[in-house]
Design a protein around this motif. Structure first.
Motif, PDB file in Angstrom:
ATOM      1  N   UNK A  85      -5.979  -8.189  -7.522  1.00 22.98           N
ATOM      2  CA  UNK A  85      -5.511  -8.096  -8.899  1.00 22.98           C
ATOM      3  C   UNK A  85      -4.113  -7.509  -8.900  1.00 22.98           C
ATOM      4  N   UNK A  86      -3.188  -8.164  -9.580  1.00 21.70           N
ATOM      5  CA  UNK A  86      -1.838  -7.661  -9.787  1.00 21.70           C
ATOM      6  C   UNK A  86      -1.147  -7.301  -8.468  1.00 21.70           C
ATOM      7  N   UNK A  87      -1.260  -8.180  -7.498  1.00 21.80           N
ATOM      8  CA  UNK A  87      -0.665  -8.033  -6.166  1.00 21.80           C
ATOM      9  C   UNK A  87      -1.178  -6.816  -5.391  1.00 21.80           C
TER      10      UNK A  87
ATOM     11  N   UNK B 155      -4.602  -2.104  -0.497  1.00 22.07           N
ATOM     12  CA  UNK B 155      -3.426  -2.689   0.168  1.00 22.07           C
ATOM     13  C   UNK B 155      -2.417  -3.174  -0.847  1.00 22.07           C
ATOM     14  N   UNK B 156      -1.146  -3.005  -0.519  1.00 21.79           N
ATOM     15  CA  UNK B 156      -0.042  -3.630  -1.234  1.00 21.79           C
ATOM     16  C   UNK B 156       0.553  -4.684  -0.334  1.00 21.79           C
ATOM     17  N   UNK B 157       0.984  -5.760  -0.947  1.00 20.03           N
ATOM     18  CA  UNK B 157       1.610  -6.862  -0.181  1.00 20.03           C
ATOM     19  C   UNK B 157       2.944  -6.385   0.386  1.00 20.03           C
ATOM     20  N   UNK B 158       3.180  -6.719   1.625  1.00 18.75           N
ATOM     21  CA  UNK B 158       4.466  -6.437   2.272  1.00 18.75           C
ATOM     22  C   UNK B 158       5.355  -7.647   2.048  1.00 18.75           C
ATOM     23  N   UNK B 159       6.474  -7.443   1.411  1.00 22.41           N
ATOM     24  CA  UNK B 159       7.408  -8.541   1.152  1.00 22.41           C
ATOM     25  C   UNK B 159       8.266  -8.779   2.385  1.00 22.41           C
ATOM     26  N   UNK B 160       8.567 -10.061   2.629  1.00 20.27           N
ATOM     27  CA  UNK B 160       9.429 -10.424   3.777  1.00 20.27           C
ATOM     28  C   UNK B 160      10.853 -10.029   3.524  1.00 20.27           C
TER      29      UNK B 160
ATOM     30  N   UNK C 280       0.969 -10.545   4.495  1.00 25.72           N
ATOM     31  CA  UNK C 280       0.926  -9.243   5.164  1.00 25.72           C
ATOM     32  C   UNK C 280       0.659  -8.149   4.148  1.00 25.72           C
ATOM     33  N   UNK C 281      -0.222  -7.222   4.516  1.00 25.11           N
ATOM     34  CA  UNK C 281      -0.661  -6.161   3.620  1.00 25.11           C
ATOM     35  C   UNK C 281      -0.600  -4.812   4.334  1.00 25.11           C
ATOM     36  N   UNK C 282      -0.234  -3.768   3.588  1.00 29.75           N
ATOM     37  CA  UNK C 282      -0.218  -2.409   4.125  1.00 29.75           C
ATOM     38  C   UNK C 282      -1.133  -1.538   3.273  1.00 29.75           C
ATOM     39  N   UNK C 283      -1.976  -0.780   3.936  1.00 31.59           N
ATOM     40  CA  UNK C 283      -2.908   0.096   3.221  1.00 31.59           C
ATOM     41  C   UNK C 283      -2.147   1.261   2.590  1.00 31.59           C
ATOM     42  N   UNK C 284      -2.449   1.535   1.330  1.00 30.83           N
ATOM     43  CA  UNK C 284      -1.755   2.603   0.611  1.00 30.83           C
ATOM     44  C   UNK C 284      -2.539   3.910   0.616  1.00 30.83           C
ATOM     45  N   UNK C 285      -3.803   3.865   0.984  1.00 33.79           N
ATOM     46  CA  UNK C 285      -4.613   5.079   0.969  1.00 33.79           C
ATOM     47  C   UNK C 285      -5.096   5.458   2.374  1.00 33.79           C
ATOM     48  N   UNK C 286      -4.225   5.256   3.365  1.00 31.63           N
ATOM     49  CA  UNK C 286      -4.536   5.668   4.737  1.00 31.63           C
ATOM     50  C   UNK C 286      -4.502   7.181   4.832  1.00 31.63           C
ATOM     51  N   UNK C 287      -5.248   7.694   5.800  1.00 32.54           N
ATOM     52  CA  UNK C 287      -5.181   9.143   6.011  1.00 32.54           C
ATOM     53  C   UNK C 287      -3.818   9.484   6.599  1.00 32.54           C
TER      54      UNK C 287
ATOM     55  N   UNK D 280     -12.667 -16.793  -6.632  1.00 31.89           N
ATOM     56  CA  UNK D 280     -11.266 -17.175  -6.534  1.00 31.89           C
ATOM     57  C   UNK D 280     -10.292 -16.006  -6.529  1.00 31.89           C
ATOM     58  N   UNK D 281     -10.751 -14.813  -6.898  1.00 31.14           N
ATOM     59  CA  UNK D 281      -9.929 -13.595  -6.843  1.00 31.14           C
ATOM     60  C   UNK D 281     -10.688 -12.445  -6.187  1.00 31.14           C
ATOM     61  N   UNK D 282     -11.937 -12.697  -5.820  1.00 30.48           N
ATOM     62  CA  UNK D 282     -12.723 -11.686  -5.123  1.00 30.48           C
ATOM     63  C   UNK D 282     -13.889 -12.370  -4.423  1.00 30.48           C
ATOM     64  N   UNK D 283     -14.400 -11.694  -3.396  1.00 30.74           N
ATOM     65  CA  UNK D 283     -15.608 -12.200  -2.749  1.00 30.74           C
ATOM     66  C   UNK D 283     -16.412 -11.036  -2.193  1.00 30.74           C
ATOM     67  N   UNK D 284     -17.703 -11.286  -2.024  1.00 29.46           N
ATOM     68  CA  UNK D 284     -18.617 -10.319  -1.443  1.00 29.46           C
ATOM     69  C   UNK D 284     -19.283 -10.967  -0.245  1.00 29.46           C
ATOM     70  N   UNK D 285     -19.294 -10.235   0.874  1.00 31.28           N
ATOM     71  CA  UNK D 285     -19.918 -10.709   2.106  1.00 31.28           C
ATOM     72  C   UNK D 285     -20.979  -9.687   2.515  1.00 31.28           C
TER      73      UNK D 285
END
Length: 154
Positions: free
Chosen positions: A130-132, A149-154, A37-44, A109-114
């Protein structure tokens, strides 16, 4: 003699019952850094954006992205990373009923482009980890929008 057989039988049954079960192995993919689970840190201001990713099989991950404003869902999309004929693709469903398909052109393995040069916007989607911190950038020739995004910890 019967007592010996009974004791040995009990010991064998006890050993079998106490034996630790092997942990169930989750399928792994080249995109496992997305999981969780991830939460955006730069939302408006006034909105919150989230993504959730899970493994379905070794050839498919599913994601769900959504934005909330005052607890109302104002944006909702479904994402699939799926391997077809030894090639990975990112499929986005949401505002459109038919998924928009992006071909994975790079993956380390740590990034992808589509990419999907035929799509109006975005033409390129890039995820990097990178770095969570997970960064998703959507872009075209004219514009680029980063989602951090930052990971949301359970």
């Amino acid at each position: 003699m019967r007592i010996h057989i009974l004791i040995i039988s009990c010991l064998v049954v006890s050993c079998i019952a106490c034996k630790e079960k092997a942990p169930v192995q989750k399928p792994t993919t080249p995109f496992d850094y997305l999981l969780g689970d991830w939460e955006r840190t730069n939302s408006k201001g006034g909105s919150e954006t989230f993504e959730h990713w899970k493994t379905v099989t070794a050839t498919e991950l599913r994601g769900h992205g959504y934005t909330l404003e005052d607890e109302d869902t104002v944006f909702n999309e479904r994402m699939r990373l799926v391997q077809k004929k030894n090639e990975w693709q990112l499929q986005i469903s949401g505002p459109n009923e038919t998924p928009t398909v992006f071909k994975i052109t790079e993956n380390d393995g740590k990034s992808f482009t589509a990419v999907n040069p035929e799509n109006e916007f975005p033409k390129v989607i890039r995820y990097s980890y990178f770095d969570d911190v997970l960064t998703a950038t959507i872009s075209s020739e004219e514009m680029e929008i980063p989602f951090i995004f930052w990971r949301i910890e359970d």
